[in-house]
Structures are given as C-alpha cells and as structure tokens.
Scaffold this motif. Sequence first.
Motif, mmCIF file in Angstrom:
data_model
loop_
_atom_site.group_PDB
_atom_site.id
_atom_site.type_symbol
_atom_site.label_atom_id
_atom_site.label_comp_id
_atom_site.label_asym_id
_atom_site.label_seq_id
_atom_site.Cartn_x
_atom_site.Cartn_y
_atom_site.Cartn_z
ATOM 1 N N ALA A 87 -9.019 43.394 10.915
ATOM 2 C CA ALA A 87 -10.263 43.637 10.173
ATOM 3 C C ALA A 87 -11.238 42.487 10.428
ATOM 4 O O ALA A 87 -10.825 41.347 10.650
ATOM 5 N N ILE A 88 -12.522 42.815 10.398
ATOM 6 C CA ILE A 88 -13.544 41.796 10.661
ATOM 7 C C ILE A 88 -14.504 41.714 9.485
ATOM 8 O O ILE A 88 -15.130 42.719 9.109
ATOM 9 N N ILE A 89 -14.588 40.525 8.905
ATOM 10 C CA ILE A 89 -15.597 40.263 7.877
ATOM 11 C C ILE A 89 -16.591 39.278 8.483
ATOM 12 O O ILE A 89 -16.253 38.117 8.757
ATOM 13 N N GLY A 90 -17.791 39.757 8.761
ATOM 14 C CA GLY A 90 -18.797 38.926 9.409
ATOM 15 C C GLY A 90 -19.574 38.103 8.404
ATOM 16 O O GLY A 90 -19.576 38.390 7.195
ATOM 17 N N ILE A 91 -20.256 37.077 8.925
ATOM 18 C CA ILE A 91 -21.128 36.270 8.058
ATOM 19 C C ILE A 91 -22.334 35.806 8.866
ATOM 20 O O ILE A 91 -22.212 35.493 10.059
#
Length: 344
Positions: free
Chosen positions: A124-128
């Motif tokens: 999973a990718i949580i971008g910022i």
Amino acid sequence: MKILKLPKDKLDYFASVVQQFGEVHAPVEQDGKYVFKRLTRWSEARLAYDRTILPPKKYFLPPKEPLLVYRPGEGYVAPAGDVQHRLVLFGVHACDVYALNILDLVFAGKYPDPYYQARRKNIAIIGIDCVPDGKCFCRSMRADFVDHGFDLFFCDIGGHYLTFVGSALGDDMVLATETLFETVSPADIDEYKRRSGAKHEAFQLDVEIRDLPEIFEMEYGSAIWDDLGAQCLSCGSCSAVCPTCYCFDMNDEAVLGSRAGTRSRNWDSCLFSTHALVAGGENFRESRSSRIKFRFYHKQRGFVAEYGRPSCVGCGRCITACPVDIDIVEVLAALRETRHAATH
Ligand code: SF4
Ligand code: SF4
C-alpha cells in the motif's frame, strides 16, 4: 475521487491503525540522509524530508531477487519469496508515486512481470506532499502531482492533511479509523489551492521539455556527449538511485558439486562497461560517452517514443549521487542552448 481531511494531531493514531494493513515502512533519518525502512516505532518516521537515498523502487524491484530455484528431481520451482508480504509505505512523494506509475508501464504492460505485479498489489502507498529544494525539477517533468498510483495522499493545509483517497484499499483505511477523517470545508479548499500555487512557484529549477526529443534527435553528434564521457566514472550511482531505471541482469548461481542452483535478477546499469557486452566479446557501447549518451537518450527520447512521456520524474537524486557532479538539468539546458557555427 473522495477527498477528506485528517487532523494532524490524529496522525499518530492513524499510523497505529494502518499497521493492520501491513508492515509500516517510512523515511527514517540516517547519517543526515533519509532511507525508507521498517519502523520499529512511529516516532522514527520523518515525513518532512527532501528525498530518500534509494527510491521506493527497491520494494517493487529489489536490488537482488531470486526468480526461481532448480533442484534435481524437482525441476524449476518458484522460490518461497516475499512477494505476498503486505507492506504499507508511508510518506511517498508525488514524484516517486509517478515513477511507480512509469514502472507499471514497463512491468505491468505488454510483458507483465508477476513478481512486480504481486508486490504492487501487496504494498500500500500513502503519499505525502513535499517542498521542492534546489535539486527538484518534478514540476518541469509534470510529476509534481499524481492522480493515481496511491491509496491515500496527504497534503498539508495547516492543522489538517487534505487527504485524497486513491483506491478501495485507501477507502478501507479511512473506514478502519472510523471518525478520524472529517469533511472538507470551503476554507480548506481555498487553503489547499493557496498552498498548491505557492509550491508551484517555489521551484528553483526549470527544464523545458517541449520538443526535447526533437532536440535530442538533432544533437546526436553533439560534442556534449564526449565531454560527459570524459567526466563520467561509469559508477552506475545515477541508475541505482533513479526511481525509473529498471535494467537488470540475470545470473545463475549453481551450488558447487550439485545440480541445484538459483536464478536471480540483479540491478544493472547502462553505464557499466559490461551492459552491452554480448557473446563473442562484441560490446555495442564500449566508450563511456556512448553509455552516458544512451542513458540520456533512453529517458528523454526513446521512452517518449514508446510511452508518450520521458521516464525522468525530476526527483534530483542523480544530481545528488553523481561523484563528479554531472547535473541532468545542466546537460538538458546545454543541449538546448548549444549554437552551431555557420558553415557558409
Ligand atoms: S534521471 Fe535523475 S532526476 Fe530523473 S528520475 Fe532519474 S534520478 Fe530522478
Ligand atoms: S553517477 Fe555520475 S559518474 Fe557515476 S555513472 Fe552516473 S553520470 Fe557517471
């Protein structure tokens, strides 16, 4: 796309909840630089970072990856690898998400790669959002914003993170945290737009990519390539740190005294002298100038011809990593600015 907001003081709690979706990895400070690694505690995470030494590519296309093992009586079998291991990458910048979308074109397109695809599904990718520094030119490469390729993406709007929900998994993460996320107000939208505009203006580097492939076409014989070849050490650092370089080599490692072994793929670099060496001793790119020229042509011209955009996302890592200060922005500017003496 669903857009919500998360109070900044609830981020710690949110991070504890997302652990149920996989082992959490995030940028961590190490000797004054940043690396993506597994967190032992959330307080190790550094979400206000410039760039990591290696991009998230290392999770999807590991530097060394066993593809199969062979044993007498069993033939070729898939190794008991980690492709099904569930991870959450927390704090991925837009350019690095964009780079994964570019790798998707290669590894999930015409020739699908099951190892890469399994990892893409299980990580999973949580971008910022980020603040550009003196090495970033992702705005020029149209990679300073992404609209897909992530599960959640956080943008700082002061006391909250405006949150783009990019997938069903991202939606599940929001639902798992129940009432943590809030509805966006008109004032939040204004603040997002103000900060987005300010970020756009904050870039110090600019590359004009319009007609760049054509300029490459015209400058094939430029002396710039020989000059670069004279400087380049062929160390391959620029390829290793690049989020879109994907060349690999295949090696069989036999177990001595048996008929068993492992076939693995390892990162390779078109800068290495052996990259274009073929059976019989012929080397199609023997000189350093031909190799560094190839790297530039592949990213800025060949990839455009095949996929409609350059494979560079403007992350600036190769500028930081090069031991002899070869700077991609300066090279592209020099190509555009070169003038040719009149011959009549
Ligand atoms: S070529 Fe350089 S700036 Fe472009 S994506 Fe690769 S490392 Fe980043
Ligand atoms: S990092 Fe610099 S010296 Fe090393 S291969 Fe790349 S361009 Fe050449």
